[in-house]
Design a protein around this motif. Structure first.
Motif, PDB file in Angstrom:
ATOM      1  N   LEU A  22       4.297   9.859  -7.333  1.00  0.00           N
ATOM      2  CA  LEU A  22       5.695  10.154  -8.127  1.00  0.00           C
ATOM      3  C   LEU A  22       5.082  10.347  -9.624  1.00  0.00           C
ATOM      4  O   LEU A  22       5.432  11.054 -10.544  1.00  0.00           O
ATOM      5  N   ASN A  23       4.008   9.229  -9.937  1.00  0.00           N
ATOM      6  CA  ASN A  23       3.833   9.535 -11.181  1.00  0.00           C
ATOM      7  C   ASN A  23       2.848  10.575 -11.682  1.00  0.00           C
ATOM      8  O   ASN A  23       2.725  11.435 -12.809  1.00  0.00           O
ATOM      9  N   ALA A  24       1.915  11.028 -10.526  1.00  0.00           N
ATOM     10  CA  ALA A  24       1.432  12.617 -10.680  1.00  0.00           C
ATOM     11  C   ALA A  24       2.445  13.719 -10.740  1.00  0.00           C
ATOM     12  O   ALA A  24       2.140  14.569 -11.673  1.00  0.00           O
TER      13      ALA A  24
ATOM     14  N   VAL B 257       4.896  18.059 -13.846  1.00  0.00           N
ATOM     15  CA  VAL B 257       5.898  18.737 -14.335  1.00  0.00           C
ATOM     16  C   VAL B 257       6.544  18.650 -15.539  1.00  0.00           C
ATOM     17  O   VAL B 257       6.949  19.475 -16.211  1.00  0.00           O
ATOM     18  N   ILE B 258       6.742  17.349 -15.980  1.00  0.00           N
ATOM     19  CA  ILE B 258       7.333  17.050 -17.119  1.00  0.00           C
ATOM     20  C   ILE B 258       6.492  16.735 -18.315  1.00  0.00           C
ATOM     21  O   ILE B 258       6.700  17.049 -19.377  1.00  0.00           O
ATOM     22  N   GLY B 259       5.253  16.552 -18.095  1.00  0.00           N
ATOM     23  CA  GLY B 259       4.140  16.310 -18.894  1.00  0.00           C
ATOM     24  C   GLY B 259       4.120  15.039 -19.698  1.00  0.00           C
ATOM     25  O   GLY B 259       3.820  14.789 -20.632  1.00  0.00           O
ATOM     26  N   THR B 260       4.847  14.094 -19.031  1.00  0.00           N
ATOM     27  CA  THR B 260       4.976  12.690 -19.672  1.00  0.00           C
ATOM     28  C   THR B 260       4.420  11.669 -18.652  1.00  0.00           C
ATOM     29  O   THR B 260       4.580  11.645 -17.306  1.00  0.00           O
ATOM     30  N   SER B 261       3.839  10.386 -18.901  1.00  0.00           N
ATOM     31  CA  SER B 261       3.663   9.289 -18.019  1.00  0.00           C
ATOM     32  C   SER B 261       3.789   8.175 -18.791  1.00  0.00           C
ATOM     33  O   SER B 261       4.007   8.034 -19.829  1.00  0.00           O
ATOM     34  N   SER B 262       3.154   6.996 -18.243  1.00  0.00           N
ATOM     35  CA  SER B 262       3.515   5.625 -18.743  1.00  0.00           C
ATOM     36  C   SER B 262       2.435   4.736 -18.114  1.00  0.00           C
ATOM     37  O   SER B 262       1.932   4.772 -16.861  1.00  0.00           O
ATOM     38  N   ASN B 263       1.662   3.964 -19.088  1.00  0.00           N
ATOM     39  CA  ASN B 263       0.713   3.162 -18.568  1.00  0.00           C
ATOM     40  C   ASN B 263       1.378   2.042 -17.548  1.00  0.00           C
ATOM     41  O   ASN B 263       0.631   1.414 -16.695  1.00  0.00           O
TER      42      ASN B 263
ATOM     43  N   GLN C 249       0.476   0.263 -10.077  1.00  0.00           N
ATOM     44  CA  GLN C 249      -0.415   0.521  -8.774  1.00  0.00           C
ATOM     45  C   GLN C 249      -1.601  -0.620  -8.622  1.00  0.00           C
ATOM     46  O   GLN C 249      -2.093  -0.914  -7.642  1.00  0.00           O
ATOM     47  N   TRP C 250      -2.137  -1.022  -9.810  1.00  0.00           N
ATOM     48  CA  TRP C 250      -3.221  -2.041  -9.963  1.00  0.00           C
ATOM     49  C   TRP C 250      -2.658  -3.197  -9.129  1.00  0.00           C
ATOM     50  O   TRP C 250      -3.395  -3.921  -8.568  1.00  0.00           O
TER      51      TRP C 250
ATOM     52  N   ILE D   4       0.830  -1.092  -0.128  1.00  0.00           N
ATOM     53  CA  ILE D   4       0.010  -0.042   0.065  1.00  0.00           C
ATOM     54  C   ILE D   4       0.680   1.130  -0.098  1.00  0.00           C
ATOM     55  O   ILE D   4       0.480   2.211  -0.812  1.00  0.00           O
ATOM     56  N   VAL D   5       1.962   1.255   0.952  1.00  0.00           N
ATOM     57  CA  VAL D   5       2.849   2.322   1.119  1.00  0.00           C
ATOM     58  C   VAL D   5       3.613   2.457  -0.580  1.00  0.00           C
ATOM     59  O   VAL D   5       3.658   3.737  -0.953  1.00  0.00           O
ATOM     60  N   ILE D   6       3.932   1.521  -1.018  1.00  0.00           N
ATOM     61  CA  ILE D   6       4.632   1.642  -2.230  1.00  0.00           C
ATOM     62  C   ILE D   6       3.729   2.041  -3.398  1.00  0.00           C
ATOM     63  O   ILE D   6       4.138   2.883  -4.265  1.00  0.00           O
TER      64      ILE D   6
END
Length: 216
Positions: A35-37, A42-48, A54-55, A26-28
């Motif tokens: 971090l993803n948010a 900030v950078i405007g990028t993310s990854s599935n 998280q799932w 849960i903590v992780i």
């Protein structure tokens, strides 16, 4: 019976250990989500991959902590009808429930989860989402979770039979899961709230001070 109780204690210890370790996921998951948010803003990028991680972590907690939750008797229970029965009848309800319902449910899920996991592992199944993760670890968590839950069902059955035979004390009597005692406590609090406490009860009988405006 003592040998069976020894097996029960071993199962309980194992599931508590697994549950306490798995709970850290849960903590992780929270850190990954934060971090993803931040990276996305900030950078405007993310990854599935981050979303799927998280799932996976949440699913691991749900599956691997289920047996630990059963040990602590924290699963949701609807005891409106059962509480009208004697403790002997309720013990038999628990025995039948663990054998036919929980045990049967776990048996079916374990039976279907084995090929479910093996096929995914053999084919190195990957998420269909762009940049997604491999899927077999999540399916493995399902299989392991139901195996642990089935073992805990055996442990609970052993303990319930020991209680019925008088070898173990009934934890429901006076325990924090004693529904009758909890209802009585809540009714007592409600009655005290309805009656109210006299204003001079806390001041040793002295009258309550009046405001300057109320003085003659």
């Amino acid at each position: 019976m003592q040998a069976l109780l020894g097996i029960s204690r071993g199962i309980d210890a194992m599931n508590r250990w697994v549950g306490r370790i798995a709970a850290w996921a849960i903590v992780i998951a929270i850190l990954v989500s934060a971090l993803n948010a931040i990276v996305r803003k900030v950078i405007g990028t993310s990854s599935n991959a981050w979303l799927e991680l998280q799932w996976y972590l949440f699913g691991a907690v749900f599956m691997l902590c289920a047996a630990w939750t059963l040990i602590e008797n924290e699963h949701i229970r609807i005891d409106i009808v059962a509480n009208r029965f004697s403790r002997k009848v309720r013990n038999w309800i628990d025995v039948i429930g663990h054998v036919f319902f929980l045990g049967g449910f776990c048996a079916v899920l374990i039976y279907t989860s084995i090929p479910f996991f093996l096929n995914s592992y053999a084919s190195s199944e990957v998420s269909t989402n762009a940049g997604g993760l491999i899927i077999w670890p999540a399916k493995l968590a399902i299989l392991v979770g139901f195996i642990l839950l089935a073992l805990q069902a055996v442990s609970e059955l052993i303990k319930r039979i020991a209680i019925m035979r008088g070898v173990l004390p009934d934890p429901g009597i006076g325990g924090h899961h004693d529904i009758e005692g909890e209802v009585e406590r809540l009714l007592s609090i409600q009655k005290e709230s309805a009656v109210g406490i006299p204003a001079d009860a806390d001041s040793g009988g002295a009258p309550a001070p009046t405001s300057p405006r109320s003085r003659p």
